[in-house]
Design a protein around this motif. Sequence first.
Motif, PDB file in Angstrom:
ATOM      1  N   LEU A  86       8.532  26.884  -7.093  1.00 20.75           N
ATOM      2  CA  LEU A  86       8.174  25.738  -6.247  1.00 20.75           C
ATOM      3  C   LEU A  86       6.659  25.677  -6.079  1.00 20.75           C
ATOM      4  O   LEU A  86       6.019  26.659  -5.691  1.00 20.75           O
ATOM      5  N   VAL A  87       6.109  24.518  -6.397  1.00 19.88           N
ATOM      6  CA  VAL A  87       4.657  24.301  -6.286  1.00 19.88           C
ATOM      7  C   VAL A  87       4.395  23.166  -5.305  1.00 19.88           C
ATOM      8  O   VAL A  87       5.048  22.127  -5.363  1.00 19.88           O
ATOM      9  N   PHE A  88       3.459  23.401  -4.377  1.00 21.47           N
ATOM     10  CA  PHE A  88       2.943  22.311  -3.544  1.00 21.47           C
ATOM     11  C   PHE A  88       1.695  21.778  -4.260  1.00 21.47           C
ATOM     12  O   PHE A  88       0.782  22.560  -4.576  1.00 21.47           O
ATOM     13  N   LEU A  89       1.643  20.483  -4.481  1.00 20.29           N
ATOM     14  CA  LEU A  89       0.491  19.885  -5.166  1.00 20.29           C
ATOM     15  C   LEU A  89      -0.180  18.875  -4.250  1.00 20.29           C
ATOM     16  O   LEU A  89       0.472  17.942  -3.779  1.00 20.29           O
TER      17      LEU A  89
ATOM     18  N   THR B 146       8.678  19.456 -19.481  1.00 15.65           N
ATOM     19  CA  THR B 146       8.612  20.661 -20.324  1.00 15.65           C
ATOM     20  C   THR B 146       8.814  21.947 -19.519  1.00 15.65           C
ATOM     21  O   THR B 146       8.795  23.032 -20.087  1.00 15.65           O
ATOM     22  N   SER B 147       8.964  21.854 -18.208  1.00 18.48           N
ATOM     23  CA  SER B 147       9.116  23.063 -17.373  1.00 18.48           C
ATOM     24  C   SER B 147      10.364  22.919 -16.500  1.00 18.48           C
ATOM     25  O   SER B 147      10.266  22.515 -15.333  1.00 18.48           O
ATOM     26  N   PRO B 148      11.526  23.253 -17.054  1.00 20.88           N
ATOM     27  CA  PRO B 148      12.773  22.991 -16.337  1.00 20.88           C
ATOM     28  C   PRO B 148      12.876  23.673 -14.969  1.00 20.88           C
ATOM     29  O   PRO B 148      13.517  23.138 -14.066  1.00 20.88           O
ATOM     30  N   GLY B 149      12.229  24.825 -14.791  1.00 24.74           N
ATOM     31  CA  GLY B 149      12.345  25.526 -13.500  1.00 24.74           C
ATOM     32  C   GLY B 149      11.389  25.013 -12.438  1.00 24.74           C
ATOM     33  O   GLY B 149      11.426  25.453 -11.286  1.00 24.74           O
ATOM     34  N   LEU B 150      10.527  24.080 -12.835  1.00 30.94           N
ATOM     35  CA  LEU B 150       9.463  23.640 -11.917  1.00 30.94           C
ATOM     36  C   LEU B 150       9.999  22.673 -10.864  1.00 30.94           C
ATOM     37  O   LEU B 150      10.612  21.654 -11.190  1.00 30.94           O
ATOM     38  N   ARG B 151       9.744  23.011  -9.609  1.00 31.50           N
ATOM     39  CA  ARG B 151      10.064  22.092  -8.510  1.00 31.50           C
ATOM     40  C   ARG B 151       8.779  21.786  -7.756  1.00 31.50           C
ATOM     41  O   ARG B 151       7.927  22.665  -7.600  1.00 31.50           O
ATOM     42  N   LEU B 152       8.682  20.577  -7.292  1.00 29.02           N
ATOM     43  CA  LEU B 152       7.402  20.125  -6.732  1.00 29.02           C
ATOM     44  C   LEU B 152       7.555  19.486  -5.363  1.00 29.02           C
ATOM     45  O   LEU B 152       8.533  18.778  -5.107  1.00 29.02           O
ATOM     46  N   LEU B 153       6.563  19.748  -4.513  1.00 27.09           N
ATOM     47  CA  LEU B 153       6.368  18.924  -3.323  1.00 27.09           C
ATOM     48  C   LEU B 153       4.961  18.357  -3.476  1.00 27.09           C
ATOM     49  O   LEU B 153       4.006  19.117  -3.672  1.00 27.09           O
ATOM     50  N   ILE B 154       4.849  17.050  -3.454  1.00 25.04           N
ATOM     51  CA  ILE B 154       3.536  16.424  -3.629  1.00 25.04           C
ATOM     52  C   ILE B 154       3.014  15.943  -2.273  1.00 25.04           C
ATOM     53  O   ILE B 154       3.760  15.339  -1.489  1.00 25.04           O
ATOM     54  N   GLY B 155       1.743  16.260  -2.027  1.00 25.12           N
ATOM     55  CA  GLY B 155       1.072  15.707  -0.848  1.00 25.12           C
ATOM     56  C   GLY B 155      -0.167  14.985  -1.354  1.00 25.12           C
ATOM     57  O   GLY B 155      -0.699  15.334  -2.403  1.00 25.12           O
ATOM     58  N   HIS B 156      -0.602  13.972  -0.635  1.00 14.85           N
ATOM     59  CA  HIS B 156      -1.877  13.380  -1.049  1.00 14.85           C
ATOM     60  C   HIS B 156      -2.757  13.078   0.151  1.00 14.85           C
ATOM     61  O   HIS B 156      -2.281  12.833   1.271  1.00 14.85           O
ATOM     62  N   GLY B 157      -4.040  13.114  -0.127  1.00 16.53           N
ATOM     63  CA  GLY B 157      -5.037  12.882   0.913  1.00 16.53           C
ATOM     64  C   GLY B 157      -5.264  11.392   1.124  1.00 16.53           C
ATOM     65  O   GLY B 157      -4.635  10.550   0.477  1.00 16.53           O
ATOM     66  N   SER B 158      -6.204  11.077   2.012  1.00 14.81           N
ATOM     67  CA  SER B 158      -6.394   9.691   2.418  1.00 14.81           C
ATOM     68  C   SER B 158      -7.706   9.097   1.916  1.00 14.81           C
ATOM     69  O   SER B 158      -7.882   7.877   1.927  1.00 14.81           O
ATOM     70  N   GLY B 159      -8.633   9.967   1.486  1.00 11.07           N
ATOM     71  CA  GLY B 159      -9.874   9.480   0.889  1.00 11.07           C
ATOM     72  C   GLY B 159     -10.532   8.376   1.679  1.00 11.07           C
ATOM     73  O   GLY B 159     -10.630   8.435   2.914  1.00 11.07           O
ATOM     74  N   SER B 160     -10.972   7.339   0.965  1.00 18.91           N
ATOM     75  CA  SER B 160     -11.718   6.261   1.640  1.00 18.91           C
ATOM     76  C   SER B 160     -10.784   5.258   2.325  1.00 18.91           C
ATOM     77  O   SER B 160     -11.228   4.217   2.779  1.00 18.91           O
ATOM     78  N   PHE B 161      -9.502   5.586   2.412  1.00 15.48           N
ATOM     79  CA  PHE B 161      -8.566   4.743   3.176  1.00 15.48           C
ATOM     80  C   PHE B 161      -8.542   5.228   4.633  1.00 15.48           C
ATOM     81  O   PHE B 161      -9.275   4.736   5.473  1.00 15.48           O
ATOM     82  N   GLY B 162      -7.720   6.271   4.910  1.00 21.90           N
ATOM     83  CA  GLY B 162      -7.572   6.716   6.300  1.00 21.90           C
ATOM     84  C   GLY B 162      -8.842   7.290   6.914  1.00 21.90           C
ATOM     85  O   GLY B 162      -9.134   7.049   8.087  1.00 21.90           O
TER      86      GLY B 162
END
Length: 270
Positions: free
Chosen positions: A6-9, A43-59
């Motif tokens: 599990l990867v947090f990105l 290509t990475s069957p075992g890979l699980r992801l949680l994606i987070g993103h920042g707010s940059g010039s928006f928030g």
Amino acid sequence: MDQSRLVFLKLGGSLITDKTKPLTPRLDVIARLAEEISAAMKTSPGLRLLIGHGSGSFGHDVANRYQTHSGGEGTAYWQGFCEVWQAARALNLLVVEALTRSGLPVVVFPPLAMVTAKNRRVHAWDTQPIKLAIEHDLVPVVYGDVVFDLELGGTILSTEDLFQSLVQPLCPQQILIAGQDAGVYGDPQNPGETIARITPGNFEQIQPALAPSQAVDVTGGMLSKVQAMVKLVQENPALEVTIFSGLKAGNLQELLSQPGTQIGTWIAHQ
Ligand SMILES: Nc1ncnc2c1ncn2[C@@H]1O[C@H](COP(=O)(O)OP(=O)(O)OP(=O)(O)O)[C@@H](O)[C@H]1O
Ligand SMILES: C=C(C)CCOP(=O)(O)O
């Protein structure tokens, strides 16, 4: 959770927006990152992801105008709170649209609707729905957002704040933080050389090189990012963090599909 990885990105606001210009997304970059994530997942069957993103010039831009992160009361404060939410959500829609177009099964967990804070820290968050989404091979998405704060009225939680609170219930092996910079620079005034490895042992020595963002940013830039990640690896010795440039095509896909790839700055227990 089973044996999978599990990867947090984090897709940093410095990467997915132009932080020098209010409300300016980098749509081409967002689309490419989505394609890289999708290719790595295939290509990475075992890979699980949680994606987070920042707010940059928006928030960040709107929050800076209203000082939303510091809390407050009254009509003007809550009007600002609402405008920050709208800006953060507008960017979230663009990111989710790109991820979906690349074939990723994303589901959004809007922090305002799920999290309460107390004095700028996560206070309560039922993470069971996120856990279940991952178990069912979906890709949960969170993002830096306004939240209600039991002491301050309202505040802002960064993507790193959210990740910090999700590590304990979800136990990721890795956190990847993609930004516009090649990693953590030894001298931010003279970006070039990046620091290869940061540990709790050398953090004090490196700290003078860490500064807030050079752009408008209410959650602290590289200093608070590294501070938070060093604390996390100290508390979770098996966890590894990489801070790297997502502007260089291929970096994200390589890091996702080949664990152990040495790109950018590593933050680890030792
Ligand atoms: N030693 C350093 N190395 C690299 N960047 C640094 C350093 N010190 C300060 N910075 C600043 O911190 C910024 C990265 O933090 P910032 O919070 O802007 O990134 P982000 O997480 O991508 O954005 P957002 O908070 O909008 O999601 C860099 O672009 C730079 O301006
Ligand atoms: C400014 C807002 C709304 C969120 C900040 O989150 P971050 O960009 O991850 O620091």
